[in-house]
Design a protein around this motif. Sequence first.
Motif, PDB file in Angstrom:
ATOM      1  N   SER A  85       0.813  -1.218   0.000  1.00 57.21           N
ATOM      2  CA  SER A  85       0.000   0.000   0.000  1.00 57.21           C
ATOM      3  C   SER A  85       0.844   1.265   0.000  1.00 57.21           C
ATOM      4  O   SER A  85       0.489   2.246  -0.637  1.00 57.21           O
ATOM      5  N   THR A  86       1.943   1.249   0.726  1.00 62.24           N
ATOM      6  CA  THR A  86       2.744   2.465   0.867  1.00 62.24           C
ATOM      7  C   THR A  86       3.861   2.577  -0.162  1.00 62.24           C
ATOM      8  O   THR A  86       4.127   3.675  -0.643  1.00 62.24           O
ATOM      9  N   LEU A  87       4.499   1.473  -0.510  1.00 64.35           N
ATOM     10  CA  LEU A  87       5.660   1.530  -1.399  1.00 64.35           C
ATOM     11  C   LEU A  87       5.325   1.275  -2.859  1.00 64.35           C
ATOM     12  O   LEU A  87       5.892   1.911  -3.747  1.00 64.35           O
ATOM     13  N   ARG A  88       4.451   0.351  -3.160  1.00 66.14           N
ATOM     14  CA  ARG A  88       4.156   0.001  -4.556  1.00 66.14           C
ATOM     15  C   ARG A  88       2.961   0.768  -5.092  1.00 66.14           C
ATOM     16  O   ARG A  88       3.013   1.375  -6.142  1.00 66.14           O
ATOM     17  N   LYS A  89       1.879   0.752  -4.354  1.00 71.89           N
ATOM     18  CA  LYS A  89       0.654   1.408  -4.804  1.00 71.89           C
ATOM     19  C   LYS A  89       0.749   2.918  -4.614  1.00 71.89           C
ATOM     20  O   LYS A  89       0.382   3.691  -5.483  1.00 71.89           O
ATOM     21  N   GLY A  90       1.245   3.336  -3.453  1.00 69.69           N
ATOM     22  CA  GLY A  90       1.398   4.760  -3.165  1.00 69.69           C
ATOM     23  C   GLY A  90       0.067   5.467  -2.999  1.00 69.69           C
ATOM     24  O   GLY A  90      -0.985   4.843  -2.920  1.00 69.69           O
ATOM     25  N   TYR A 135       2.136   9.109   2.953  1.00 65.10           N
ATOM     26  CA  TYR A 135       3.410   9.060   3.662  1.00 65.10           C
ATOM     27  C   TYR A 135       4.524   9.687   2.832  1.00 65.10           C
ATOM     28  O   TYR A 135       4.632   9.456   1.625  1.00 65.10           O
ATOM     29  N   PHE A 136       5.354  10.474   3.526  1.00 70.30           N
ATOM     30  CA  PHE A 136       6.479  11.176   2.916  1.00 70.30           C
ATOM     31  C   PHE A 136       7.717  10.990   3.765  1.00 70.30           C
ATOM     32  O   PHE A 136       7.629  10.859   4.991  1.00 70.30           O
ATOM     33  N   PHE A 137       8.879  11.015   3.110  1.00 68.29           N
ATOM     34  CA  PHE A 137      10.148  11.120   3.813  1.00 68.29           C
ATOM     35  C   PHE A 137      10.515  12.594   3.847  1.00 68.29           C
ATOM     36  O   PHE A 137      10.537  13.256   2.805  1.00 68.29           O
ATOM     37  N   ASP A 138      10.815  13.104   5.035  1.00 64.03           N
ATOM     38  CA  ASP A 138      11.370  14.442   5.194  1.00 64.03           C
ATOM     39  C   ASP A 138      12.883  14.272   5.051  1.00 64.03           C
ATOM     40  O   ASP A 138      13.547  13.751   5.955  1.00 64.03           O
ATOM     41  N   ILE A 139      13.419  14.666   3.915  1.00 63.26           N
ATOM     42  CA  ILE A 139      14.821  14.394   3.594  1.00 63.26           C
ATOM     43  C   ILE A 139      15.765  15.055   4.591  1.00 63.26           C
ATOM     44  O   ILE A 139      16.768  14.457   5.002  1.00 63.26           O
ATOM     45  N   ARG A 140      15.458  16.272   5.009  1.00 61.60           N
ATOM     46  CA  ARG A 140      16.330  16.940   5.989  1.00 61.60           C
ATOM     47  C   ARG A 140      16.415  16.130   7.282  1.00 61.60           C
ATOM     48  O   ARG A 140      17.501  15.948   7.836  1.00 61.60           O
ATOM     49  N   ALA A 195      11.246  11.132  10.830  1.00 62.22           N
ATOM     50  CA  ALA A 195      11.469  11.655   9.480  1.00 62.22           C
ATOM     51  C   ALA A 195      10.392  11.162   8.511  1.00 62.22           C
ATOM     52  O   ALA A 195      10.421  11.505   7.333  1.00 62.22           O
ATOM     53  N   ILE A 196       9.477  10.346   9.009  1.00 61.87           N
ATOM     54  CA  ILE A 196       8.381   9.845   8.174  1.00 61.87           C
ATOM     55  C   ILE A 196       7.135  10.646   8.521  1.00 61.87           C
ATOM     56  O   ILE A 196       6.664  10.616   9.657  1.00 61.87           O
ATOM     57  N   LEU A 197       6.654  11.376   7.533  1.00 64.81           N
ATOM     58  CA  LEU A 197       5.481  12.218   7.732  1.00 64.81           C
ATOM     59  C   LEU A 197       4.233  11.461   7.315  1.00 64.81           C
ATOM     60  O   LEU A 197       4.213  10.821   6.266  1.00 64.81           O
ATOM     61  N   ILE A 207       6.841   8.569  -0.190  1.00 64.05           N
ATOM     62  CA  ILE A 207       7.574   7.337   0.093  1.00 64.05           C
ATOM     63  C   ILE A 207       7.554   6.386  -1.102  1.00 64.05           C
ATOM     64  O   ILE A 207       8.565   5.765  -1.410  1.00 64.05           O
ATOM     65  N   ALA A 208       6.429   6.281  -1.799  1.00 58.12           N
ATOM     66  CA  ALA A 208       6.365   5.395  -2.968  1.00 58.12           C
ATOM     67  C   ALA A 208       7.347   5.860  -4.042  1.00 58.12           C
ATOM     68  O   ALA A 208       7.957   5.043  -4.728  1.00 58.12           O
ATOM     69  N   SER A 209       7.524   7.166  -4.201  1.00 60.71           N
ATOM     70  CA  SER A 209       8.494   7.682  -5.176  1.00 60.71           C
ATOM     71  C   SER A 209       9.917   7.382  -4.743  1.00 60.71           C
ATOM     72  O   SER A 209      10.771   7.061  -5.568  1.00 60.71           O
ATOM     73  N   ALA A 210      10.183   7.495  -3.452  1.00 58.65           N
ATOM     74  CA  ALA A 210      11.523   7.216  -2.944  1.00 58.65           C
ATOM     75  C   ALA A 210      11.895   5.750  -3.147  1.00 58.65           C
ATOM     76  O   ALA A 210      13.059   5.420  -3.367  1.00 58.65           O
ATOM     77  N   PHE A 211      10.917   4.862  -3.094  1.00 58.33           N
ATOM     78  CA  PHE A 211      11.169   3.431  -3.222  1.00 58.33           C
ATOM     79  C   PHE A 211      11.416   3.010  -4.666  1.00 58.33           C
ATOM     80  O   PHE A 211      12.099   2.031  -4.929  1.00 58.33           O
TER      81      PHE A 211
END
Length: 187
Positions: free
Chosen positions: A92-97, A114-119, A131-133, A167-171
């Motif tokens: 749900s979070t990594l593939r489907k997004g 879900y997002f990664f806060d890169i900073r 760091a996970i929003l 997060i799905a884009s980061a993966f």
Amino acid sequence: PQQNRLAERLEEIHRGDLQLPDFQRSWVWDDERIRDLLASVSQGWPVGAVLLLECGGEVQFKARPVEGAPAAPGREHRLILDGQQRLTTLYSTLRKGGVVDTRDERGNPIQRAYFFDIRRMLAPDVDRKDAILSLDPSLQIRKNFNREVELDLSTPEAQYRALCIPIASAFSNAASKAWGREMRRFY
């Protein structure tokens, strides 16, 4: 290599090659557990074993797709006997997004993106989970009784400005490269 195996399992779920036996309970993880799992995966930590059953010829159990995955009736498949909650969460979070239907700490239904806060991800003194929003579908964090926007990730430009990647884009290799390319253009 571990990420590649995970990506392969998530793609198998999406194709319908990896499904659930119909007797498995539904997906029930809450936002807190999702963030915990994403923090572990993002650090390359082990997240537990998965038990799969190879099905060939005459299948003894009726299969159903993992929650959120497309239906693939009549396909040869493997069944997830253990690890369903983790795999469904990761699918749900990594593939489907996009927006995930989950629950809050009291069990109330909510939707989250879900997002990664890169900073924060790069800060040595910040716990990875922080760091996970987890944002509602507006993709904004508000304060002062919803009168002020504290963080707005509702557009790609806002995400680039805040250095927060879905997060799905980061993966995804291709999506993260595209996001990075567009972020550099933005700056």
